[in-house]
Design a protein around this motif. Structure first.
Motif, PDB file in Angstrom:
ATOM      1  N   MET A   1      17.729  64.353  35.348  1.00  0.00           N
ATOM      2  CA  MET A   1      18.389  65.131  36.410  1.00  0.00           C
ATOM      3  C   MET A   1      18.649  66.570  35.977  1.00  0.00           C
ATOM      4  O   MET A   1      18.441  67.493  36.744  1.00  0.00           O
ATOM      5  CB  MET A   1      19.702  64.447  36.813  1.00  0.00           C
ATOM      6  CG  MET A   1      19.512  63.061  37.413  1.00  0.00           C
ATOM      7  SD  MET A   1      18.517  63.055  38.910  1.00  0.00           S
ATOM      8  CE  MET A   1      19.638  63.835  40.044  1.00  0.00           C
ATOM      9  N   ALA A   2      19.100  66.762  34.761  1.00  0.00           N
ATOM     10  CA  ALA A   2      19.430  68.100  34.281  1.00  0.00           C
ATOM     11  C   ALA A   2      18.240  68.813  33.631  1.00  0.00           C
ATOM     12  O   ALA A   2      18.318  69.994  33.323  1.00  0.00           O
ATOM     13  CB  ALA A   2      20.581  68.026  33.285  1.00  0.00           C
ATOM     14  N   HIS A   3      17.156  68.093  33.420  1.00  0.00           N
ATOM     15  CA  HIS A   3      15.968  68.631  32.741  1.00  0.00           C
ATOM     16  C   HIS A   3      16.332  69.177  31.362  1.00  0.00           C
ATOM     17  O   HIS A   3      15.916  70.262  30.973  1.00  0.00           O
ATOM     18  CB  HIS A   3      15.300  69.716  33.577  1.00  0.00           C
ATOM     19  CG  HIS A   3      14.672  69.183  34.814  1.00  0.00           C
ATOM     20  ND1 HIS A   3      13.731  69.879  35.528  1.00  0.00           N
ATOM     21  CD2 HIS A   3      14.837  68.016  35.491  1.00  0.00           C
ATOM     22  CE1 HIS A   3      13.352  69.167  36.571  1.00  0.00           C
ATOM     23  NE2 HIS A   3      14.028  68.034  36.558  1.00  0.00           N
ATOM     24  N   THR A   4      17.117  68.401  30.640  1.00  0.00           N
ATOM     25  CA  THR A   4      17.496  68.768  29.283  1.00  0.00           C
ATOM     26  C   THR A   4      17.190  67.602  28.361  1.00  0.00           C
ATOM     27  O   THR A   4      16.984  66.475  28.805  1.00  0.00           O
ATOM     28  CB  THR A   4      19.006  69.093  29.178  1.00  0.00           C
ATOM     29  OG1 THR A   4      19.751  67.936  29.537  1.00  0.00           O
ATOM     30  CG2 THR A   4      19.391  70.264  30.054  1.00  0.00           C
ATOM     31  N   GLY A   5      17.190  67.871  27.086  1.00  0.00           N
ATOM     32  CA  GLY A   5      16.996  66.800  26.131  1.00  0.00           C
ATOM     33  C   GLY A   5      16.558  67.317  24.781  1.00  0.00           C
ATOM     34  O   GLY A   5      16.585  68.515  24.517  1.00  0.00           O
ATOM     35  N   TRP A   6      16.169  66.381  23.945  1.00  0.00           N
ATOM     36  CA  TRP A   6      15.664  66.721  22.624  1.00  0.00           C
ATOM     37  C   TRP A   6      14.680  65.642  22.204  1.00  0.00           C
ATOM     38  O   TRP A   6      14.681  64.533  22.732  1.00  0.00           O
ATOM     39  CB  TRP A   6      16.795  66.875  21.601  1.00  0.00           C
ATOM     40  CG  TRP A   6      17.708  65.693  21.487  1.00  0.00           C
ATOM     41  CD1 TRP A   6      18.906  65.522  22.131  1.00  0.00           C
ATOM     42  CD2 TRP A   6      17.515  64.505  20.698  1.00  0.00           C
ATOM     43  NE1 TRP A   6      19.456  64.303  21.787  1.00  0.00           N
ATOM     44  CE2 TRP A   6      18.623  63.663  20.898  1.00  0.00           C
ATOM     45  CE3 TRP A   6      16.506  64.080  19.832  1.00  0.00           C
ATOM     46  CZ2 TRP A   6      18.754  62.434  20.275  1.00  0.00           C
ATOM     47  CZ3 TRP A   6      16.637  62.841  19.209  1.00  0.00           C
ATOM     48  CH2 TRP A   6      17.750  62.039  19.428  1.00  0.00           C
ATOM     49  N   SER A   7      13.835  66.008  21.255  1.00  0.00           N
ATOM     50  CA  SER A   7      12.851  65.076  20.721  1.00  0.00           C
ATOM     51  C   SER A   7      12.675  65.373  19.236  1.00  0.00           C
ATOM     52  O   SER A   7      12.610  66.528  18.839  1.00  0.00           O
ATOM     53  CB  SER A   7      11.519  65.253  21.450  1.00  0.00           C
ATOM     54  OG  SER A   7      10.533  64.415  20.895  1.00  0.00           O
TER      55      SER A   7
END
Length: 170
Positions: free
Chosen positions: A101-107
């Motif tokens: 939904m927020a188009h955020t994250g990490w990998s």
């Protein structure tokens, strides 16, 4: 280098955000994470994906894992596809956290060598490590350890370092 994605053929304003390692594509920024931030994020989760070139082609499997004794460890069956990894094998291991939904994250991606854990002392210790308990049923008594040779990662959709990495990197 900083770039801003814009439709082909459109001239005009090019926004330089001034942060090296920050890029914008479709208005989603990302930042490379430090090895210590990557390690902290790796340690903050207990499910990831392991990939390798198996005897019958590339494979990717989710596994529950733990970080112990400078290894990423998981348990598997002596008869399944993952049992190929008892012999030294180059692998990649990925863990991430995404907010659609927020188009955020990490990998985070760890590259290294997987093989069966053979040390009796380490095996005794690993039976007590939380997180190494497999989700899959059946007998899963083979411990595979990944010796990490290189760890990289990025945070995107935000210029902030993920909270789990900030807490552990201090």
């Amino acid at each position: 280098m900083t770039t801003t994605g814009r439709p082909a053929g459109k001239s005009g304003d090019h926004t330089d955000h001034g942060d090296h390692g920050q890029r914008s594509s479709r208005r989603i920024n990302y930042a490379d994470l430090t090895p210590s931030e990557c390690q902290a994020l790796l340690e903050s989760r207990d499910v990831g994906r392991i990939g390798w070139n198996a005897g019958h082609g590339p494979q990717i499997f989710p596994v529950s894992y733990a970080c112990a004794a400078d290894l990423i460890v998981f348990r598997t069956s002596p008869f399944g596809v993952l049992s190929e990894l008892v012999r030294p094998t180059q692998v990649v291991f990925e863990v991430d956290d995404l907010d659609d939904m927020a188009h955020t994250g990490w990998s985070v991606i760890a590259r290294g060598r997987a093989q069966a854990v053979a040390s009796p002392a380490l095996l005794t210790h690993l039976w007590t490590v939380e997180g190494a308990e497999p989700w899959a049923g059946g007998v899963r008594n083979v411990f595979i350890g990944i010796s990490v040779e290189r760890i990289t990662g990025r945070s995107f959709g935000s210029q902030r370092v993920p909270p789990a990495a900030r807490r552990s990197a201090r």
